[in-house]
Structure formats: structure tokens, C-alpha cells
Design an enzyme around this catalytic site. Structure first.
Site, mmCIF file in Angstrom:
data_model
loop_
_atom_site.group_PDB
_atom_site.id
_atom_site.type_symbol
_atom_site.label_atom_id
_atom_site.label_comp_id
_atom_site.label_asym_id
_atom_site.label_seq_id
_atom_site.Cartn_x
_atom_site.Cartn_y
_atom_site.Cartn_z
ATOM 1 N N ARG A 211 10.813 7.899 2.527
ATOM 2 C CA ARG A 211 10.633 7.808 3.982
ATOM 3 C C ARG A 211 10.113 6.459 4.469
ATOM 4 O O ARG A 211 10.622 5.912 5.442
ATOM 5 C CB ARG A 211 9.704 8.921 4.472
ATOM 6 C CG ARG A 211 10.430 10.219 4.569
ATOM 7 C CD ARG A 211 9.520 11.404 4.355
ATOM 8 N NE ARG A 211 10.330 12.501 3.870
ATOM 9 C CZ ARG A 211 10.603 12.706 2.582
ATOM 10 N NH1 ARG A 211 10.094 11.932 1.665
ATOM 11 N NH2 ARG A 211 11.386 13.694 2.215
ATOM 12 N N THR A 212 9.089 5.936 3.812
ATOM 13 C CA THR A 212 8.491 4.700 4.323
ATOM 14 C C THR A 212 9.506 3.560 4.281
ATOM 15 O O THR A 212 9.748 2.883 5.280
ATOM 16 C CB THR A 212 7.223 4.347 3.523
ATOM 17 O OG1 THR A 212 6.354 5.477 3.547
ATOM 18 C CG2 THR A 212 6.504 3.150 4.123
ATOM 19 N N LYS B 295 9.567 -10.986 -16.468
ATOM 20 C CA LYS B 295 9.434 -12.089 -17.439
ATOM 21 C C LYS B 295 8.008 -12.626 -17.485
ATOM 22 O O LYS B 295 7.730 -13.598 -18.170
ATOM 23 C CB LYS B 295 10.365 -13.245 -17.047
ATOM 24 C CG LYS B 295 11.822 -12.897 -16.933
ATOM 25 C CD LYS B 295 12.589 -14.149 -16.522
ATOM 26 C CE LYS B 295 14.003 -13.833 -16.118
ATOM 27 N NZ LYS B 295 14.665 -14.990 -15.508
ATOM 28 N N ARG C 153 4.488 -2.248 -0.804
ATOM 29 C CA ARG C 153 3.872 -1.045 -1.391
ATOM 30 C C ARG C 153 3.562 -1.364 -2.848
ATOM 31 O O ARG C 153 4.403 -1.925 -3.546
ATOM 32 C CB ARG C 153 4.814 0.151 -1.308
ATOM 33 C CG ARG C 153 4.343 1.317 -2.155
ATOM 34 C CD ARG C 153 5.127 2.570 -1.926
ATOM 35 N NE ARG C 153 4.805 3.155 -0.634
ATOM 36 C CZ ARG C 153 5.190 4.375 -0.258
ATOM 37 N NH1 ARG C 153 5.900 5.123 -1.075
ATOM 38 N NH2 ARG C 153 4.864 4.855 0.927
ATOM 39 N N HIS D 170 -2.704 3.685 3.893
ATOM 40 C CA HIS D 170 -1.286 3.722 4.292
ATOM 41 C C HIS D 170 -1.276 3.730 5.827
ATOM 42 O O HIS D 170 -0.987 4.753 6.448
ATOM 43 C CB HIS D 170 -0.643 4.981 3.704
ATOM 44 C CG HIS D 170 0.848 5.001 3.735
ATOM 45 N ND1 HIS D 170 1.611 4.144 4.498
ATOM 46 C CD2 HIS D 170 1.732 5.797 3.066
ATOM 47 C CE1 HIS D 170 2.889 4.418 4.310
ATOM 48 N NE2 HIS D 170 2.997 5.408 3.445
#
Ligand code: NCD
Length: 340
Positions: free
Chosen positions: A82-83, A112, A133, A161
Site C-alpha cells: 500500500r505505501t 557489493k 522505507r 510511519h
């Protein structure tokens, strides 16, 4: 100051001190959105006044040019439906360009060994804003400390959030008509749920809110955090049984037990789905105006039999409000719409 030995050089101390994000204070332009603690009631109002306009735009056939010429990069170190989806929908609907970087630890040069800061400085080239996120608390602020464009926190570990809290507050207001004088229930993983933490921050801005927290012992808030919200005036009642849920609350906010935050599967299994929102509970405790919310995803803690109840908003207006509030937020942060 006590004369103790420093275990780090002043330079290190400086770089390891987390910066506090700037208050919004009614002006979103160019600001990082890291925490709901940056918001006051007026700033939330300013945003919410723009949301209906965005809803109209989203639902109209014509597209909009509000974000034309802007580029936004989203970098998701953790999975999202959703986000990430609503940010992309929001930005492209307003005519902006969206670049989505998913799982960079696997698919970018971070695999790497490139460090976080160097990666952020590279992504900055592609964006007028960065949405991030990450599994670590404070990661969004770390990104904001190195790049010059606004950084939007789309979830930092068990921290915060903020954009989810904004859409949750909007959804509550849309239904209850107010954000103060409410009785709410939050259930599930109160300790690790970042959406819960940001929503508690938001609700603590308004007077006379009483929040019942229903969770197993292991998933309760740390006492220090609990006291911080209480000091701000939020009335918090911790409960351990579904029978203690007050009748006719304004909203129920169910959450998933955050499996990825547990050390072992056994520990998780011991506490998962201890509390399930089902038709029997609705019948017993919900009022005619109680809305049922969940940030999603659900993994068994809401029975699908509840989905068709008109009071269940977790599959309908709540995620849709995610698109509209994120449209409003991006337009304000990128300075493409005047607050009115
Ligand atoms: C939540 C999250 O990622 O914090 N989901 C979301 O953003 N809508 C909740 C969760 O994952 O349980």
C-alpha cells in the site's frame, strides 16, 4: 560538565547525533517528513484541507499537472504493497515522475558493499524528493542528513510511519467528524507497530482522547514511551482481554504482529493472533458508528467475515485516503500547491 574521558572524537560525536526534523509550522515546502512529532494541529488541518481536492483529481478522468516536471525516487528496503503503491499512484496521477528502487540491498551496489550514505547521494540526483522505507529506526533521518532534497519516511523499523498516521487521522476524522474527544482501541503489536506509534503521536495533539491498548504482555509499549504520550495528555488504558474492550468506541485499529521484528519463530508464534477481530466481537462490542481500521497487511487477525460490514474501512476508504493524503503531502512539500 563532568570531566570524563571521551570515547569518541568530537567529529564522530557530531556526526552520530541524530538531527531533529524541522517542525512543519504550517509550511511544508522543502521539509523532510520524518516524524508525526513535526506536526501541530494547524499543519494537519492545512494538509486535510487539500485532501478533498486531491480526491476529486484522482477520481476525475483528466490527469493533473500539479507535479509536472518533478521527479520522486522511492527506495524501499522492506516490502510494501500500500505505501509504495499509493505513493506511486499519487505522484504519477499529479503528473510527476516516479522512480521505484526496491530491495536495494539485493539489487543495487549495496549488495557489493556500498554504504547507505553513498547510495543516498546517488539517488538524490534523480529526485526532487526521496521516499524511504528501512528496517532501522532513524534511517530516514540518516538519509535526510546527507541529501539536500526532502526525505519522506515511509516507515523506519519499529520507529515511525508518519504518512500512514496522516491517512489514519484523516479516515478517523472523516467518520467521527473530529479528532478530539474520541475513544479508540488499538490492538495487536503495540510495541513494534510503527503505525501505532505515529498515530498515538497524532491523537495526542487533540484533547480528551482515550485510547485502549489491547496486546499480549510481550507486545506492550515500553513504560517510558507510554508515559511520554500520557504526559502529552493522551489517556491510555492498557487491557489484556477482549472482554475489557469498551462498547461503542469511535474506532478500532487492529494491527499485525510484526514477525520480522522477532528473534525467533517460536517467540512470534507464542503471541501471534491472540486477539482476532471477528463477527462475534463486532456483535458484542462495536457501536453503530465504530469504524474498523487496519494499516494492512493482515495475516489472520481480522476475520474475512467482517470485510463486508460497512463499518470496515481497512479495504476501502482507509487505503484510498492513503492516495489522497499522499497526493496532498507531495504537492505541499514540493511547493506545487498553496495551502489555503
Ligand atoms: C504497515 C507498515 O509497513 O508499517 N503497513 C503499511 O505501511 N500500510 C503495517 C504492517 O506492516 O504491519
Amino acid at each position: 560538565m563532568a570531566n570524563h574521558e571521551l570515547s569518541f572524537t568530537p567529529q564522530e560525536a557530531l556526526s552520530s547525533t541524530p538531527k531533529t526534523p524541522e517542525k512543519i509550522g504550517g509550511n511544508f515546502v522543502g521539509k523532510d517528513i520524518i516524524s508525526l512529532k513535526q506536526f501541530d494541529k494547524d499543519s494537519i488541518n492545512t494538509l486535510f484541507k487539500v485532501v478533498p481536492k486531491m480526491k476529486d483529481i484522482y477520481r476525475a478522468v483528466e490527469s493533473s499537472d500539479i507535479l509536472e516536471g518533478t521527479r520522486v525516487v522511492s527506495i524501499f528496503f522492506e516490502p510494501s504493497t500500500r505505501t509504495r503503491g499509493t505513493f506511486e499512484a499519487a505522484i504519477t496521477q499529479l503528473g510527476g515522475q516516479f522512480m521505484g528502487i526496491d530491495q536495494p540491498k539485493e539489487f543495487s551496489s549495496m549488495a557489493k558493499g556500498e554504504d547507505f550514505e553513498d547510495s543516498m547521494l546517488f539517488y538524490e540526483m534523480f529526485g526532487d524528493a526521496i521516499i524511504i522505507r528501512h528496517p532501522d529506526v532513524g534511517a530516514a533521518q540518516r538519509a535526510a542528513d546527507v541529501v539536500r532534497v526532502p526525505v519522506i519516511n515511509a516507515g523506519d523499523g519499529i520507529g515511525e510511519h508518519p504518512t500512514q498516521a496522516l491517512l489514519d487521522l484523516y479516515t478517523i476524522k472523516e467518520n467521527a467528524g473530529k479528532l478530539g474527544g474520541l475513544t479508540g482501541l488499538m490492538a495487536g503489536d503495540i510495541k513494534n507497530g510503527r503505525t501505532v506509534h505515529s498515530l498515538l503521536d497524532g491523537l495526542s495533539l487533540y484533547p480528551d482522547n482515550t485510547i485502549y491498548l489491547l496486546s499480549p504482555d510481550l507486545l506492550k509499549l515500553e513504560p517510558q514511551k507510554l508515559n511520554e504520550w500520557r504526559k502529552k495528555g493522551l489517556k491510555i488504558e492498557e487491557i489484556e482481554n477482549q472482554s475489557d474492550i469498551p462498547k461503542d468506541a469511535d474506532f478500532w485499529y487492529w494491527t499485525r504482529v510484526q514477525r520480522e521484528r522477532f528473534k525467533g519463530e517460536e517467540e512470534y508464534k507464542a503471541v501471534k493472533n491472540q486477539f482476532v477481530l471477528n463477527e462475534a466481537l463486532v456483535e458484542e462490542k462495536a457501536g453503530t458508528k465504530t469504524i474498523f481500521m487496519h494499516p494492512m497487511p493482515r495475516v489472520g487477525e481480522i476475520d474475512k467475515g467482517v470485510d463486508r460490514d460497512p463499518r470496515a474501512v481497512y479495504l476501502t476508504s482507509q487505503p484510498r485516503n492513503g492516495i489522497y493524503t499522499r497526493m496532498a503531502l507531495m504537492a505541499l512539500v514540493l511547493g506545487r500547491i498553496r495551502p489555503y
